[in-house]
Write a protein that holds these residues in place. Sequence first.
Motif, PDB file in Angstrom:
ATOM      1  N   LEU A  69      41.296  36.442  44.190  1.00  0.00           N
ATOM      2  CA  LEU A  69      40.573  35.931  45.355  1.00  0.00           C
ATOM      3  C   LEU A  69      39.136  35.577  44.977  1.00  0.00           C
ATOM      4  O   LEU A  69      38.658  34.477  45.270  1.00  0.00           O
ATOM      5  N   LEU A  70      38.441  36.501  44.335  1.00  0.00           N
ATOM      6  CA  LEU A  70      37.048  36.256  43.972  1.00  0.00           C
ATOM      7  C   LEU A  70      36.921  35.132  42.948  1.00  0.00           C
ATOM      8  O   LEU A  70      36.002  34.305  43.039  1.00  0.00           O
ATOM      9  N   TRP A  71      37.846  35.062  41.998  1.00  0.00           N
ATOM     10  CA  TRP A  71      37.789  33.986  41.006  1.00  0.00           C
ATOM     11  C   TRP A  71      38.024  32.632  41.673  1.00  0.00           C
ATOM     12  O   TRP A  71      37.277  31.680  41.436  1.00  0.00           O
ATOM     13  N   LEU A  72      39.057  32.551  42.499  1.00  0.00           N
ATOM     14  CA  LEU A  72      39.351  31.283  43.176  1.00  0.00           C
ATOM     15  C   LEU A  72      38.204  30.865  44.093  1.00  0.00           C
ATOM     16  O   LEU A  72      37.815  29.692  44.127  1.00  0.00           O
ATOM     17  N   ALA A  73      37.640  31.819  44.827  1.00  0.00           N
ATOM     18  CA  ALA A  73      36.535  31.514  45.741  1.00  0.00           C
ATOM     19  C   ALA A  73      35.310  31.030  44.980  1.00  0.00           C
ATOM     20  O   ALA A  73      34.605  30.125  45.454  1.00  0.00           O
ATOM     21  N   GLY A  74      35.058  31.582  43.811  1.00  0.00           N
ATOM     22  CA  GLY A  74      33.863  31.238  43.063  1.00  0.00           C
ATOM     23  C   GLY A  74      33.997  30.076  42.107  1.00  0.00           C
ATOM     24  O   GLY A  74      32.994  29.519  41.660  1.00  0.00           O
TER      25      GLY A  74
END
Length: 149
Positions: A50-55
């Motif tokens: 989630l954090l990788w995709l969001a960033g």
Amino acid sequence: MRQVAITGTRSTGHRSLDAYGDLFMTYLGPFADDAHFFIGGASGIDSMALLWLAGNTAAELTVVVPGTVDQQPADARQAIARARDRIKQVVELKATELGTPAYHARNRWMVDHASMTIGFPHAIEPSTGTWQTLDYTAEQRKPRLIVPV
């Protein structure tokens, strides 16, 4: 737009964050330009992806939890909060009891709404929710990409 479910282990301490970033770049990155990702709101791969995709992408993101976000582990709640401005939708399935059946229902919901699944199972955990999700994907005759971690 491709609909992609992400599933993976909660046991992630055996690799560095950079190593996971490289895996996500290699295996999620090629789909990210034109994809909507369904991600479970748990610890481990779910939160990290989630954090990788969001960033790192402009992909649409939906987080799916078996009960409510408030019932998720603290690190998972924090990841959801950090990515909130990038999350298109949070789906709370409102299970009354957070046991194995609720997590399997969440996993089936994600697969049912996706056209494929990308799974990151821990190599030494053959009978887990990750494998249940990948097997369910195969039963639905949908493609699955398996990236052992």
